[in-house]
Design a protein around this motif. Structure first.
Motif, PDB file in Angstrom:
ATOM      1  N   GLU A  79       0.836  -1.199   0.000  1.00 20.63           N
ATOM      2  CA  GLU A  79       0.000   0.000   0.000  1.00 20.63           C
ATOM      3  C   GLU A  79       0.877   1.257   0.000  1.00 20.63           C
ATOM      4  O   GLU A  79       0.691   2.162  -0.820  1.00 20.63           O
ATOM      5  CB  GLU A  79      -0.895  -0.019   1.239  1.00 20.63           C
ATOM      6  CG  GLU A  79      -2.024   0.994   1.204  1.00 20.63           C
ATOM      7  CD  GLU A  79      -2.923   0.846   2.440  1.00 20.63           C
ATOM      8  OE1 GLU A  79      -3.234   1.880   3.051  1.00 20.63           O
ATOM      9  OE2 GLU A  79      -3.273  -0.301   2.780  1.00 20.63           O
ATOM     10  N   ARG A  80       1.845   1.287   0.906  1.00 23.50           N
ATOM     11  CA  ARG A  80       2.736   2.448   1.041  1.00 23.50           C
ATOM     12  C   ARG A  80       3.504   2.737  -0.243  1.00 23.50           C
ATOM     13  O   ARG A  80       3.746   3.906  -0.589  1.00 23.50           O
ATOM     14  CB  ARG A  80       3.726   2.175   2.181  1.00 23.50           C
ATOM     15  CG  ARG A  80       4.794   3.205   2.365  1.00 23.50           C
ATOM     16  CD  ARG A  80       4.204   4.451   3.020  1.00 23.50           C
ATOM     17  NE  ARG A  80       5.208   5.352   3.505  1.00 23.50           N
ATOM     18  CZ  ARG A  80       5.303   5.772   4.765  1.00 23.50           C
ATOM     19  NH1 ARG A  80       4.447   5.370   5.663  1.00 23.50           N
ATOM     20  NH2 ARG A  80       6.238   6.622   5.115  1.00 23.50           N
ATOM     21  N   THR A  81       3.921   1.681  -0.955  1.00 27.94           N
ATOM     22  CA  THR A  81       4.778   1.880  -2.127  1.00 27.94           C
ATOM     23  C   THR A  81       4.006   1.727  -3.443  1.00 27.94           C
ATOM     24  O   THR A  81       4.605   1.733  -4.507  1.00 27.94           O
ATOM     25  CB  THR A  81       5.949   0.867  -2.104  1.00 27.94           C
ATOM     26  OG1 THR A  81       5.400  -0.474  -2.087  1.00 27.94           O
ATOM     27  CG2 THR A  81       6.817   1.050  -0.865  1.00 27.94           C
ATOM     28  N   ALA A  82       2.667   1.596  -3.342  1.00 25.91           N
ATOM     29  CA  ALA A  82       1.825   1.440  -4.534  1.00 25.91           C
ATOM     30  C   ALA A  82       2.365   0.340  -5.441  1.00 25.91           C
ATOM     31  O   ALA A  82       2.659   0.557  -6.625  1.00 25.91           O
ATOM     32  CB  ALA A  82       1.702   2.774  -5.271  1.00 25.91           C
ATOM     33  N   THR A  83       2.531  -0.827  -4.854  1.00 25.23           N
ATOM     34  CA  THR A  83       3.114  -1.957  -5.576  1.00 25.23           C
ATOM     35  C   THR A  83       2.100  -3.106  -5.598  1.00 25.23           C
ATOM     36  O   THR A  83       1.402  -3.315  -4.606  1.00 25.23           O
ATOM     37  CB  THR A  83       4.398  -2.443  -4.841  1.00 25.23           C
ATOM     38  OG1 THR A  83       5.191  -1.314  -4.516  1.00 25.23           O
ATOM     39  CG2 THR A  83       5.191  -3.394  -5.710  1.00 25.23           C
ATOM     40  N   SER A  84       2.051  -3.833  -6.703  1.00 28.71           N
ATOM     41  CA  SER A  84       1.146  -4.982  -6.764  1.00 28.71           C
ATOM     42  C   SER A  84       1.822  -6.192  -6.129  1.00 28.71           C
ATOM     43  O   SER A  84       3.038  -6.216  -5.940  1.00 28.71           O
ATOM     44  CB  SER A  84       0.798  -5.297  -8.215  1.00 28.71           C
ATOM     45  OG  SER A  84       1.950  -5.802  -8.871  1.00 28.71           O
ATOM     46  N   LYS A  85       0.987  -7.197  -5.820  1.00 31.89           N
ATOM     47  CA  LYS A  85       1.532  -8.423  -5.242  1.00 31.89           C
ATOM     48  C   LYS A  85       2.566  -9.059  -6.159  1.00 31.89           C
ATOM     49  O   LYS A  85       3.614  -9.516  -5.710  1.00 31.89           O
ATOM     50  CB  LYS A  85       0.402  -9.444  -5.004  1.00 31.89           C
ATOM     51  CG  LYS A  85      -0.134  -9.366  -3.594  1.00 31.89           C
ATOM     52  CD  LYS A  85      -1.015 -10.556  -3.258  1.00 31.89           C
ATOM     53  CE  LYS A  85      -1.588 -10.353  -1.852  1.00 31.89           C
ATOM     54  NZ  LYS A  85      -2.719 -11.195  -1.535  1.00 31.89           N
ATOM     55  N   SER A  86       2.278  -9.091  -7.467  1.00 34.92           N
ATOM     56  CA  SER A  86       3.201  -9.762  -8.387  1.00 34.92           C
ATOM     57  C   SER A  86       4.503  -8.959  -8.523  1.00 34.92           C
ATOM     58  O   SER A  86       5.578  -9.534  -8.663  1.00 34.92           O
ATOM     59  CB  SER A  86       2.546  -9.983  -9.747  1.00 34.92           C
ATOM     60  OG  SER A  86       2.328  -8.738 -10.382  1.00 34.92           O
ATOM     61  N   GLN A  87       4.393  -7.628  -8.440  1.00 34.56           N
ATOM     62  CA  GLN A  87       5.605  -6.802  -8.478  1.00 34.56           C
ATOM     63  C   GLN A  87       6.486  -7.097  -7.268  1.00 34.56           C
ATOM     64  O   GLN A  87       7.703  -7.278  -7.383  1.00 34.56           O
ATOM     65  CB  GLN A  87       5.215  -5.311  -8.432  1.00 34.56           C
ATOM     66  CG  GLN A  87       5.383  -4.566  -9.744  1.00 34.56           C
ATOM     67  CD  GLN A  87       5.078  -3.087  -9.545  1.00 34.56           C
ATOM     68  OE1 GLN A  87       4.096  -2.739  -8.875  1.00 34.56           O
ATOM     69  NE2 GLN A  87       5.887  -2.234 -10.132  1.00 34.56           N
ATOM     70  N   LEU A  88       5.856  -7.102  -6.108  1.00 37.69           N
ATOM     71  CA  LEU A  88       6.604  -7.355  -4.873  1.00 37.69           C
ATOM     72  C   LEU A  88       7.288  -8.725  -4.954  1.00 37.69           C
ATOM     73  O   LEU A  88       8.464  -8.868  -4.593  1.00 37.69           O
ATOM     74  CB  LEU A  88       5.644  -7.307  -3.670  1.00 37.69           C
ATOM     75  CG  LEU A  88       6.274  -6.849  -2.353  1.00 37.69           C
ATOM     76  CD1 LEU A  88       6.801  -5.435  -2.463  1.00 37.69           C
ATOM     77  CD2 LEU A  88       5.260  -6.927  -1.220  1.00 37.69           C
ATOM     78  N   PHE A  89       6.551  -9.708  -5.468  1.00 39.60           N
ATOM     79  CA  PHE A  89       7.120 -11.045  -5.582  1.00 39.60           C
ATOM     80  C   PHE A  89       8.256 -11.069  -6.603  1.00 39.60           C
ATOM     81  O   PHE A  89       9.253 -11.781  -6.427  1.00 39.60           O
ATOM     82  CB  PHE A  89       6.038 -12.067  -5.971  1.00 39.60           C
ATOM     83  CG  PHE A  89       6.568 -13.466  -6.052  1.00 39.60           C
ATOM     84  CD1 PHE A  89       6.860 -14.192  -4.887  1.00 39.60           C
ATOM     85  CD2 PHE A  89       6.824 -14.068  -7.284  1.00 39.60           C
ATOM     86  CE1 PHE A  89       7.370 -15.473  -4.960  1.00 39.60           C
ATOM     87  CE2 PHE A  89       7.345 -15.351  -7.355  1.00 39.60           C
ATOM     88  CZ  PHE A  89       7.622 -16.055  -6.197  1.00 39.60           C
ATOM     89  N   HIS A  90       8.110 -10.259  -7.663  1.00 37.20           N
ATOM     90  CA  HIS A  90       9.158 -10.184  -8.685  1.00 37.20           C
ATOM     91  C   HIS A  90      10.465  -9.685  -8.079  1.00 37.20           C
ATOM     92  O   HIS A  90      11.544 -10.231  -8.327  1.00 37.20           O
ATOM     93  CB  HIS A  90       8.706  -9.248  -9.818  1.00 37.20           C
ATOM     94  CG  HIS A  90       9.780  -8.998 -10.836  1.00 37.20           C
ATOM     95  ND1 HIS A  90      10.221  -9.960 -11.716  1.00 37.20           N
ATOM     96  CD2 HIS A  90      10.515  -7.877 -11.102  1.00 37.20           C
ATOM     97  CE1 HIS A  90      11.178  -9.450 -12.477  1.00 37.20           C
ATOM     98  NE2 HIS A  90      11.377  -8.188 -12.126  1.00 37.20           N
ATOM     99  N   TYR A  91      10.372  -8.636  -7.259  1.00 33.64           N
ATOM    100  CA  TYR A  91      11.598  -8.047  -6.704  1.00 33.64           C
ATOM    101  C   TYR A  91      12.096  -8.776  -5.458  1.00 33.64           C
ATOM    102  O   TYR A  91      13.282  -8.748  -5.161  1.00 33.64           O
ATOM    103  CB  TYR A  91      11.377  -6.556  -6.406  1.00 33.64           C
ATOM    104  CG  TYR A  91      11.239  -5.746  -7.671  1.00 33.64           C
ATOM    105  CD1 TYR A  91      12.334  -5.580  -8.504  1.00 33.64           C
ATOM    106  CD2 TYR A  91      10.021  -5.188  -8.055  1.00 33.64           C
ATOM    107  CE1 TYR A  91      12.234  -4.865  -9.698  1.00 33.64           C
ATOM    108  CE2 TYR A  91       9.901  -4.471  -9.234  1.00 33.64           C
ATOM    109  CZ  TYR A  91      11.012  -4.314 -10.055  1.00 33.64           C
ATOM    110  OH  TYR A  91      10.895  -3.628 -11.219  1.00 33.64           O
ATOM    111  N   PHE A  92      11.173  -9.404  -4.731  1.00 35.74           N
ATOM    112  CA  PHE A  92      11.559 -10.110  -3.497  1.00 35.74           C
ATOM    113  C   PHE A  92      10.940 -11.500  -3.479  1.00 35.74           C
ATOM    114  O   PHE A  92      10.002 -11.757  -2.711  1.00 35.74           O
ATOM    115  CB  PHE A  92      11.136  -9.299  -2.266  1.00 35.74           C
ATOM    116  CG  PHE A  92      11.688  -7.904  -2.282  1.00 35.74           C
ATOM    117  CD1 PHE A  92      12.991  -7.654  -1.869  1.00 35.74           C
ATOM    118  CD2 PHE A  92      10.924  -6.848  -2.771  1.00 35.74           C
ATOM    119  CE1 PHE A  92      13.515  -6.377  -1.922  1.00 35.74           C
ATOM    120  CE2 PHE A  92      11.448  -5.563  -2.821  1.00 35.74           C
ATOM    121  CZ  PHE A  92      12.745  -5.331  -2.406  1.00 35.74           C
ATOM    122  N   PRO A  93      11.454 -12.392  -4.350  1.00 37.53           N
ATOM    123  CA  PRO A  93      10.863 -13.743  -4.429  1.00 37.53           C
ATOM    124  C   PRO A  93      10.953 -14.479  -3.086  1.00 37.53           C
ATOM    125  O   PRO A  93      10.159 -15.379  -2.833  1.00 37.53           O
ATOM    126  CB  PRO A  93      11.699 -14.434  -5.514  1.00 37.53           C
ATOM    127  CG  PRO A  93      12.899 -13.581  -5.740  1.00 37.53           C
ATOM    128  CD  PRO A  93      12.530 -12.204  -5.324  1.00 37.53           C
TER     129      PRO A  93
END
Lengths: 204, 204
Positions: free
Chosen positions: A39-53
């Motif tokens: 929420e804070r970084t306006a990031t989607s779940k898949s984006q977050l998983f992409h950068y931090f698997p």
């Protein structure tokens, strides 16, 4: 865990880490979920998983590295160029100001406790921070010796190790007691020692 | 939490605490249940409840106090009578020997983490340990000043605070890096400083 990212990917990753660090500084690490960070970084779940698997632990370790970099950055430019007494005094001021502002909370400590201090990832972050810190202090003592300000008979590595120990202990005592006295005493006594190091050595 | 116990009651309580401390030193605090402690100390459930009505947390705090007392006891008799350079050197040896033997494990730290470092009980144990430690060191510096061995211009309280910070930081660095170098450097540099404190003060 680190993969090759494009310049844009690196920027996005850094933005997520900085946002997560800010969220954690405000609310504490225990009260910060991956959803809060999305929420804070306006990031989607898949984006977050992409950068931090590796998920939450990988992200928290990245935030810990970010906070560790900040510990050193807060002491610059003096820490990187301890070539005059003015630089040492300025460095002392920056260290005191940083920890006076921080008080008993320790963002890096909280993160590492959450990840697990005994985990290889957490230990690597601390080991790297301490090694860089120690190297900067040792370089400073050597620079002062070359400049003729500090006795060349002193072992610069030992002086740096003692200074770093005093500093770490001072921060630990601040967290334990809420008082800055110990950090201040450690820095003042350490600097006085370097300043006096050219003097006569009386036999007690 | 402390109630008045008979002499026999006090002895039983102390026996339980010492047994629990030994069990925890061997197996770690996380792997030690109340049943393990009962078995080790040959104590019934009702006895354990009689002496520690607060249960596991009260018992762990008592063990933490026991370990804190031991930290200081391990530095005696020198710490209590730092009235000569021989006493200071002997104290330095005892501190180094204690932490060399202890290595990266910290019995007191493990206990306090388990109880919760932020709890008033845990904070009181640490605060009392640090206050006693600091007072002994300050008394030592004052004694050396009275004996004419250390410059009376030094602020004994500040010297003690700096020494304690260096010592705590040295132990923290030992736990972090596995190396005794930092503790040794902090003690050596601290003692050298006191020994030199009577000397000329060159203007840098």
């Amino acid at each position: 865990m680190e993969r090759t990212l494009t310049a844009k990917g690196t920027a996005t990753r850094e933005r997520i880490v900085a946002g997560a660090a800010a969220r954690i500084r405000e609310h504490g690490v225990a009260a910060t979920t991956l959803d809060d960070i999305r929420e804070r970084t306006a990031t989607s779940k898949s984006q977050l998983f992409h950068y931090f698997p590796g998920g939450r632990e990988e992200l928290l370790l990245a935030v810990a590295r970010f906070e560790a970099d900040r510990v050193l950055a807060d002491q610059q430019p003096q820490l990187g160029a301890l070539t005059s007494w003015e630089a040492w005094e300025g460095w002392r001021e920056k260290v005191l100001a940083r920890y006076r502002a921080q008080g008993r909370a320790c963002p890096l400590g909280g993160l590492l406790t959450q990840v697990g201090r005994a985990t290889p990832g957490a230990q690597a972050v601390v080991a790297e921070l301490m090694a860089r810190w120690e190297a900067e202090l040792a370089a400073g003592v050597v620079a002062m010796q070359r400049g003729g300000f500090v006795d060349t008979g002193l072992d610069a590595a030992r002086e740096a190790a003692a200074l770093l120990a005093g500093l770490q202990g001072g921060v630990l005592m601040l967290i334990t007691t809420g008082r800055l006295t110990y950090l201040q005493a450690a820095l003042d006594v350490g600097l006085e020692r370097l300043r006096r190091a050219g003097g006569e050595r009386p036999v007690p």
